[in-house]
Design an enzyme around this catalytic site. Structure first.
Site, short mmCIF file in Angstrom:
data_model
loop_
_atom_site.label_atom_id
_atom_site.label_comp_id
_atom_site.label_asym_id
_atom_site.label_seq_id
_atom_site.Cartn_x
_atom_site.Cartn_y
_atom_site.Cartn_z
N HIS A 1 -5.76 0.30 -3.34
CA HIS A 1 -4.74 -0.32 -2.41
C HIS A 1 -4.77 0.29 -1.03
O HIS A 1 -4.11 -0.25 0.20
CB HIS A 1 -3.32 -0.28 -2.84
N HIS B 1 4.80 -3.46 -0.88
CA HIS B 1 3.54 -3.26 -1.54
C HIS B 1 2.80 -2.22 -1.01
O HIS B 1 2.70 -1.75 0.35
CB HIS B 1 2.65 -4.61 -1.30
N GLU C 1 -0.31 -1.71 -0.43
CA GLU C 1 -1.33 -2.07 0.58
C GLU C 1 -0.81 -2.25 2.01
O GLU C 1 -1.01 -1.57 2.99
CB GLU C 1 -2.07 -3.29 0.25
#
Ligand code: SF4
Length: 319
Positions: free
Chosen positions: A85, A135, A137
């Site tokens: 990620h 998240h 990412e």
């Protein structure tokens, strides 16, 4: 027993979405950890889950990978892998300061988004990042230029987000978002900021797009769709939502043991797909269980044929 009988009475067909399961970025990330274990021996430290899948993480842990949340849990000198990620520059700097031997398993398609973030922010744009808060990412991408990048997680934020100069605005998208949802947010941003600039090619990656196209077609013909994937897998969660929007009941299952027979009562056709981080073997187990339940026909809807592969980082290539 009654639940089993009701499901067995009704399920006739299994319709598999294709593509499904592992993407090139996930295969590469898993291979990076396997190569690191082969070359250096355990333990190999991995910052965050290498990919968001319970089974993959359990398999690698059993072979000597140690998953940590932050670098300060990594002992000095230990081989350290960054997950698919991506990480922020601050994490890279922290690893370099400690001279940790790092192998970077960031998917090249996430690296592309980081490069765009640096380019857009570097020319003075306010960068609107369409993605989900928290998240890994988006955390990594935000870290490229925290003072210039604003997160736009939903349509309401698209209507209210403020920029420094409306003539210098650009956008980026998390690679695993739902294509239709991101398009709605982007429409709102374009309406508010006519000068909005974007990346040269889509940020939502080929694997996300293809899996969503395939599940959309399957969901239109299925009564219920089972999505194999873990609860923290963004692209798996999006497959559930996309299948629901296409008209099917949809459920996320980590593995075959999570299938609730009550979901199958009254369902003649069961669609099956898997997120990009879910191993194909877990799909095989679900299909085998549905066949054992009485499904006589297993067919596949092919939305795209994928032939993407990424080279390993040099630290993980065979000598
Ligand atoms: Fe890369 Fe897309 Fe796979 Fe994420 S889902 S690892 S961006 S190919």
């Amino acid at each position: 027993m009654a639940e089993w009988a009701a499901a067995a009475d009704s399920v006739h067909r299994v319709l598999l979405a294709s593509p499904r399961s592992f993407c090139a970025g996930v295969e590469r990330a898993i291979e990076v950890v396997e190569q690191a274990l082969r070359r250096h021996g355990p333990p190999v430290y991995v910052r965050k889950q290498i990919v968001h899948n319970t089974q993959v993480v359990a398999d690698l842990r059993a072979r000597g990978a140690v998953f940590v949340d932050e670098l300060d849990e990594v002992p000095d000198g230990a081989v350290t892998v960054f997950s698919a990620h991506g990480v922020s520059p601050a994490v890279r700097r922290a690893a370099a300061d400690r001279r940790l031997p790092v192998i970077d398993a960031t998917c090249p398609l996430v690296t592309k988004v980081h490069a765009e973030a640096r380019r857009f922010a570097g020319r003075g744009d306010t960068v609107l990042l369409i993605g989900h808060a928290g998240h890994e990412e988006t955390e990594g991408t935000l870290g490229e230029a925290r003072e210039r990048i604003r997160l736009v997680p939903d349509p309401a934020t698209a209507e209210t987000v403020q920029v420094d100069d409306p003539s210098r605005v650009s956008y980026l998208v998390q690679t695993t978002l739902a294509v239709d949802e991101a398009a709605g947010i982007l429409d709102a941003l374009r309406r508010r900021f006519p000068a909005l600039a974007g990346p040269g090619s889509d940020d939502i990656c080929y694997a996300t797009t293809n899996r969503q196209r395939a599940v959309t077609a399957v969901a239109a013909r299925a009564d219920v769709v089972l999505v194999v994937g873990s609860a923290n897998s963004s692209n798996s969660l999006r497959l559930v939502e996309v299948a629901e929007r296409a008209g099917a009941r949809a459920h996320l299952v980590d593995n075959v043991g999570c299938v609730d027979l009550r979901w199958l009562a009254g369902a003649t056709t069961v669609g099956v797909t898997a997120g990009a981080s879910a191993p194909p073997a877990l799909v095989d187990e679900v299909v085998a269980a549905l066949t054992a339940l009485g499904a006589r026909e297993v067919s596949e809807h092919v939305a795209a044929v994928e032939d993407v592969s990424f080279t390993l980082p040099k630290e993980a290539r065979q000598p």
